[in-house]
Design a protein around this motif. Sequence first.
Motif, PDB file in Angstrom:
ATOM      1  N   ILE A 292       0.851  -1.199   0.000  1.00  0.00           N
ATOM      2  CA  ILE A 292       0.000   0.000   0.000  1.00  0.00           C
ATOM      3  C   ILE A 292       0.883   1.243   0.000  1.00  0.00           C
ATOM      4  O   ILE A 292       0.648   2.192  -0.745  1.00  0.00           O
ATOM      5  CB  ILE A 292      -0.970   0.002   1.204  1.00  0.00           C
ATOM      6  N   LEU A 293       1.928   1.215   0.812  1.00  0.00           N
ATOM      7  CA  LEU A 293       2.871   2.333   0.857  1.00  0.00           C
ATOM      8  C   LEU A 293       3.559   2.504  -0.497  1.00  0.00           C
ATOM      9  O   LEU A 293       3.724   3.639  -0.979  1.00  0.00           O
ATOM     10  CB  LEU A 293       3.900   2.113   1.961  1.00  0.00           C
ATOM     11  N   ALA A 294       3.955   1.410  -1.125  1.00  0.00           N
ATOM     12  CA  ALA A 294       4.616   1.480  -2.434  1.00  0.00           C
ATOM     13  C   ALA A 294       3.690   2.096  -3.486  1.00  0.00           C
ATOM     14  O   ALA A 294       4.134   2.887  -4.332  1.00  0.00           O
ATOM     15  CB  ALA A 294       5.079   0.095  -2.871  1.00  0.00           C
ATOM     16  N   ILE A 295       2.408   1.762  -3.438  1.00  0.00           N
ATOM     17  CA  ILE A 295       1.430   2.347  -4.376  1.00  0.00           C
ATOM     18  C   ILE A 295       1.324   3.848  -4.142  1.00  0.00           C
ATOM     19  O   ILE A 295       1.360   4.647  -5.088  1.00  0.00           O
ATOM     20  CB  ILE A 295       0.053   1.662  -4.239  1.00  0.00           C
ATOM     21  N   ALA A 296       1.207   4.252  -2.879  1.00  0.00           N
ATOM     22  CA  ALA A 296       1.107   5.681  -2.556  1.00  0.00           C
ATOM     23  C   ALA A 296       2.365   6.425  -3.014  1.00  0.00           C
ATOM     24  O   ALA A 296       2.274   7.515  -3.586  1.00  0.00           O
ATOM     25  CB  ALA A 296       0.892   5.872  -1.056  1.00  0.00           C
ATOM     26  N   GLU A 297       3.529   5.838  -2.776  1.00  0.00           N
ATOM     27  CA  GLU A 297       4.783   6.479  -3.188  1.00  0.00           C
ATOM     28  C   GLU A 297       4.877   6.588  -4.703  1.00  0.00           C
ATOM     29  O   GLU A 297       5.347   7.595  -5.233  1.00  0.00           O
ATOM     30  CB  GLU A 297       5.974   5.710  -2.631  1.00  0.00           C
ATOM     31  N   SER A 298       4.432   5.571  -5.404  1.00  0.00           N
ATOM     32  CA  SER A 298       4.450   5.591  -6.867  1.00  0.00           C
ATOM     33  C   SER A 298       3.538   6.684  -7.409  1.00  0.00           C
ATOM     34  O   SER A 298       3.919   7.443  -8.319  1.00  0.00           O
ATOM     35  CB  SER A 298       4.031   4.228  -7.412  1.00  0.00           C
ATOM     36  N   LEU A 299       2.338   6.789  -6.850  1.00  0.00           N
ATOM     37  CA  LEU A 299       1.409   7.833  -7.275  1.00  0.00           C
ATOM     38  C   LEU A 299       1.970   9.221  -6.971  1.00  0.00           C
ATOM     39  O   LEU A 299       1.837  10.146  -7.784  1.00  0.00           O
ATOM     40  CB  LEU A 299       0.047   7.651  -6.601  1.00  0.00           C
ATOM     41  N   GLN A 300       2.627   9.358  -5.834  1.00  0.00           N
ATOM     42  CA  GLN A 300       3.216  10.643  -5.470  1.00  0.00           C
ATOM     43  C   GLN A 300       4.336  11.006  -6.450  1.00  0.00           C
ATOM     44  O   GLN A 300       4.427  12.150  -6.899  1.00  0.00           O
ATOM     45  CB  GLN A 300       3.759  10.607  -4.046  1.00  0.00           C
ATOM     46  N   THR A 301       5.170  10.043  -6.799  1.00  0.00           N
ATOM     47  CA  THR A 301       6.250  10.289  -7.753  1.00  0.00           C
ATOM     48  C   THR A 301       5.699  10.710  -9.103  1.00  0.00           C
ATOM     49  O   THR A 301       6.186  11.673  -9.712  1.00  0.00           O
ATOM     50  CB  THR A 301       7.126   9.033  -7.903  1.00  0.00           C
ATOM     51  N   LEU A 302       4.684   9.996  -9.575  1.00  0.00           N
ATOM     52  CA  LEU A 302       4.072  10.366 -10.850  1.00  0.00           C
ATOM     53  C   LEU A 302       3.484  11.774 -10.796  1.00  0.00           C
ATOM     54  O   LEU A 302       3.597  12.545 -11.744  1.00  0.00           O
ATOM     55  CB  LEU A 302       2.982   9.358 -11.226  1.00  0.00           C
ATOM     56  N   ASN A 303       2.874  12.107  -9.674  1.00  0.00           N
ATOM     57  CA  ASN A 303       2.265  13.425  -9.529  1.00  0.00           C
ATOM     58  C   ASN A 303       3.332  14.521  -9.506  1.00  0.00           C
ATOM     59  O   ASN A 303       3.199  15.534 -10.182  1.00  0.00           O
ATOM     60  CB  ASN A 303       1.413  13.474  -8.263  1.00  0.00           C
ATOM     61  N   VAL A 304       4.390  14.297  -8.753  1.00  0.00           N
ATOM     62  CA  VAL A 304       5.469  15.281  -8.674  1.00  0.00           C
ATOM     63  C   VAL A 304       6.131  15.462 -10.043  1.00  0.00           C
ATOM     64  O   VAL A 304       6.542  16.557 -10.413  1.00  0.00           O
ATOM     65  CB  VAL A 304       6.507  14.874  -7.600  1.00  0.00           C
ATOM     66  N   ASP A 305       6.220  14.371 -10.814  1.00  0.00           N
ATOM     67  CA  ASP A 305       6.802  14.421 -12.160  1.00  0.00           C
ATOM     68  C   ASP A 305       5.881  15.077 -13.180  1.00  0.00           C
ATOM     69  O   ASP A 305       6.237  15.195 -14.343  1.00  0.00           O
ATOM     70  CB  ASP A 305       7.153  13.011 -12.649  1.00  0.00           C
ATOM     71  N   GLY A 306       4.679  15.470 -12.752  1.00  0.00           N
ATOM     72  CA  GLY A 306       3.756  16.170 -13.634  1.00  0.00           C
ATOM     73  C   GLY A 306       2.957  15.273 -14.562  1.00  0.00           C
ATOM     74  O   GLY A 306       2.436  15.725 -15.580  1.00  0.00           O
ATOM     75  N   ARG A 307       2.829  14.002 -14.208  1.00  0.00           N
ATOM     76  CA  ARG A 307       2.076  13.066 -15.056  1.00  0.00           C
ATOM     77  C   ARG A 307       0.571  13.277 -14.977  1.00  0.00           C
ATOM     78  O   ARG A 307      -0.171  12.762 -15.792  1.00  0.00           O
ATOM     79  CB  ARG A 307       2.399  11.621 -14.665  1.00  0.00           C
ATOM     80  N   PHE A 308       0.128  13.997 -13.963  1.00  0.00           N
ATOM     81  CA  PHE A 308      -1.291  14.324 -13.803  1.00  0.00           C
ATOM     82  C   PHE A 308      -1.411  15.846 -13.840  1.00  0.00           C
ATOM     83  O   PHE A 308      -1.383  16.503 -12.810  1.00  0.00           O
ATOM     84  CB  PHE A 308      -1.839  13.783 -12.483  1.00  0.00           C
ATOM     85  N   PRO A 309      -1.536  16.431 -15.022  1.00  0.00           N
ATOM     86  CA  PRO A 309      -1.532  17.897 -15.115  1.00  0.00           C
ATOM     87  C   PRO A 309      -2.846  18.525 -14.649  1.00  0.00           C
ATOM     88  O   PRO A 309      -3.895  17.903 -14.660  1.00  0.00           O
ATOM     89  CB  PRO A 309      -1.320  18.145 -16.612  1.00  0.00           C
ATOM     90  N   GLY A 310      -2.742  19.784 -14.229  1.00  0.00           N
ATOM     91  CA  GLY A 310      -3.922  20.576 -13.888  1.00  0.00           C
ATOM     92  C   GLY A 310      -4.747  20.007 -12.760  1.00  0.00           C
ATOM     93  O   GLY A 310      -4.207  19.562 -11.746  1.00  0.00           O
ATOM     94  N   PRO A 311      -6.063  20.004 -12.945  1.00  0.00           N
ATOM     95  CA  PRO A 311      -6.955  19.521 -11.894  1.00  0.00           C
ATOM     96  C   PRO A 311      -6.700  18.058 -11.497  1.00  0.00           C
ATOM     97  O   PRO A 311      -6.877  17.698 -10.341  1.00  0.00           O
ATOM     98  CB  PRO A 311      -8.351  19.666 -12.507  1.00  0.00           C
ATOM     99  N   ALA A 312      -6.243  17.246 -12.430  1.00  0.00           N
ATOM    100  CA  ALA A 312      -5.943  15.846 -12.103  1.00  0.00           C
ATOM    101  C   ALA A 312      -4.821  15.770 -11.074  1.00  0.00           C
ATOM    102  O   ALA A 312      -4.860  14.948 -10.151  1.00  0.00           O
ATOM    103  CB  ALA A 312      -5.574  15.070 -13.360  1.00  0.00           C
TER     104      ALA A 312
END
Length: 91
Positions: free
Chosen positions: A44-64
């Motif tokens: 669960i922690l690994a999933i959260a960290e992966s999503l955070q990394t993707l978000n910080v890298d800008g993979r979810f732009p704008g409102p996403a």
Amino acid sequence: MSEFSKDTPVTLGMLQEAMDACGLAVGFALAGTLNTSGTHRSLILAIAESLQTLNVDGRFPGPAGQCMGGVVQGMQSFLISGEKEKGAPLL
């Protein structure tokens, strides 16, 4: 949060707050569901960290990205609320 009507003016800050809150609820529920289904806490922690990394890298732009930040916070909130037993109910 206050009661709003259809005529209430909406600000950008109000929209961002709503997206954060929605993401937070989804993230908490996701982590809780994974826990209830027996997923190991480290996964669960690994999933959260992966999503955070993707978000910080800008993979979810704008409102996403705004919403995904809330999802990550919700998952982290679940994880720090105390270790849950395998198969334990969410609440």
